[in-house]
Design an enzyme around this catalytic site. Sequence first.
Site, PDB file in Angstrom:
ATOM      1  N   LYS A  68       0.800  -1.229   0.000  1.00  0.00           N
ATOM      2  CA  LYS A  68       0.000   0.000   0.000  1.00  0.00           C
ATOM      3  C   LYS A  68       0.838   1.287   0.000  1.00  0.00           C
ATOM      4  O   LYS A  68       0.438   2.278  -0.597  1.00  0.00           O
ATOM      5  CB  LYS A  68      -0.941   0.014   1.204  1.00  0.00           C
ATOM      6  CG  LYS A  68      -2.146  -0.881   1.051  1.00  0.00           C
ATOM      7  CD  LYS A  68      -3.070  -0.718   2.231  1.00  0.00           C
ATOM      8  CE  LYS A  68      -4.435  -1.290   1.930  1.00  0.00           C
ATOM      9  NZ  LYS A  68      -5.413  -1.005   2.967  1.00  0.00           N
ATOM     10  N   ASP A 104     -10.165   3.594   1.689  1.00  0.00           N
ATOM     11  CA  ASP A 104     -10.366   2.999   3.025  1.00  0.00           C
ATOM     12  C   ASP A 104     -11.086   3.952   3.983  1.00  0.00           C
ATOM     13  O   ASP A 104     -12.073   3.587   4.618  1.00  0.00           O
ATOM     14  CB  ASP A 104      -9.022   2.597   3.644  1.00  0.00           C
ATOM     15  CG  ASP A 104      -8.433   1.359   2.989  1.00  0.00           C
ATOM     16  OD1 ASP A 104      -9.208   0.525   2.489  1.00  0.00           O
ATOM     17  OD2 ASP A 104      -7.198   1.232   2.975  1.00  0.00           O
TER      18      ASP A 104
END
Length: 282
Positions: A68, A104
């Site tokens: 990520k 997210d």
Amino acid sequence: MKRKTKPLAIIGDPVQHSLSPSMQNAALRECGLDYRYEKILVRPEELDRFMKKKAIQLAGFNVTVPHKEKILPHLDFVVPLARSIGAVNTVWNHRGMLIGFNTDGNGYLMSLEQEKRFKVPQSQILILGAGGAARSLVVSLHLAGASKIVLANRTLGRAQRLAGSLKKKFSKLRLQACSLTGPDFPKNLKQTDLLINTTTVGLNGTAFPNFPWKALRSGATVSDIVYHPRMTPLLKSAQQHGHPVHTGEGMLVYQGALSFEIWTGRAPSAKTMLKVLRKKLS
Ligand code: ATR
């Protein structure tokens, strides 16, 4: 002439356990879209090669651990929210240009709003943990108008470092760090409207020993981003102490729904995605 099915994927290591393919493929089918979403195992040493050779062949992909943060320099453009978070979970191939997003934090906010009608503006929030998930939540909660955020972590130094780095990026951010054992923890719990667990405690049914429930503001919502088990020991205990609870599966669903919309321009049914997720987890 039949059009070619467009490939989507999730990359990570490990990736085998990912529930995203089932969720995404069900939503794609329901929308009648000719895409196929699969899992691709990309080991840390393979990221460079994957980004040079394979990424461009996909219409888009999700990114999970351990890539990520590492993926940022490999992208042609990273949207400001993802850049502030310092992590990307969604890549869109826009005519050969690889663009990084992070869904997210907003996925979490959507789930909280949809399921609990919790109003983030002016609220005081305490986050347990100081890893990547805590970082993305702080940025999104701050941008959504939270008045104060506290990072409570087992290792105080890690929470202080994260708070310091985020305060450099957001001058108006009211962010404080505290440890789980000192006197500041119960003091902060007294002023908390929303408590969020972002630590790995809760996975496989593990629990926080002797959580000081008496200190938490009465009526405060307790939220866990761990989605398996759905009712973590923290949430069960919160419920026994009379607190409204917010489970972690909604964040998984809505971050996926936002990625889906980036790739296809269509809004999938969160209900369908949740149904598939629950079936897979049961
Ligand atoms: P992610 O990046 O996925 O959010 P991470 O970087 O692995 O997660 O961080 C895990 C978090 O869980 C950390 O805040 C960690 O606390 P430390 O910084 O002190 O390691 C927290 N954590 C893990 N196990 C814990 C435990 N048994 N008790 C309290 N906190 C714990």
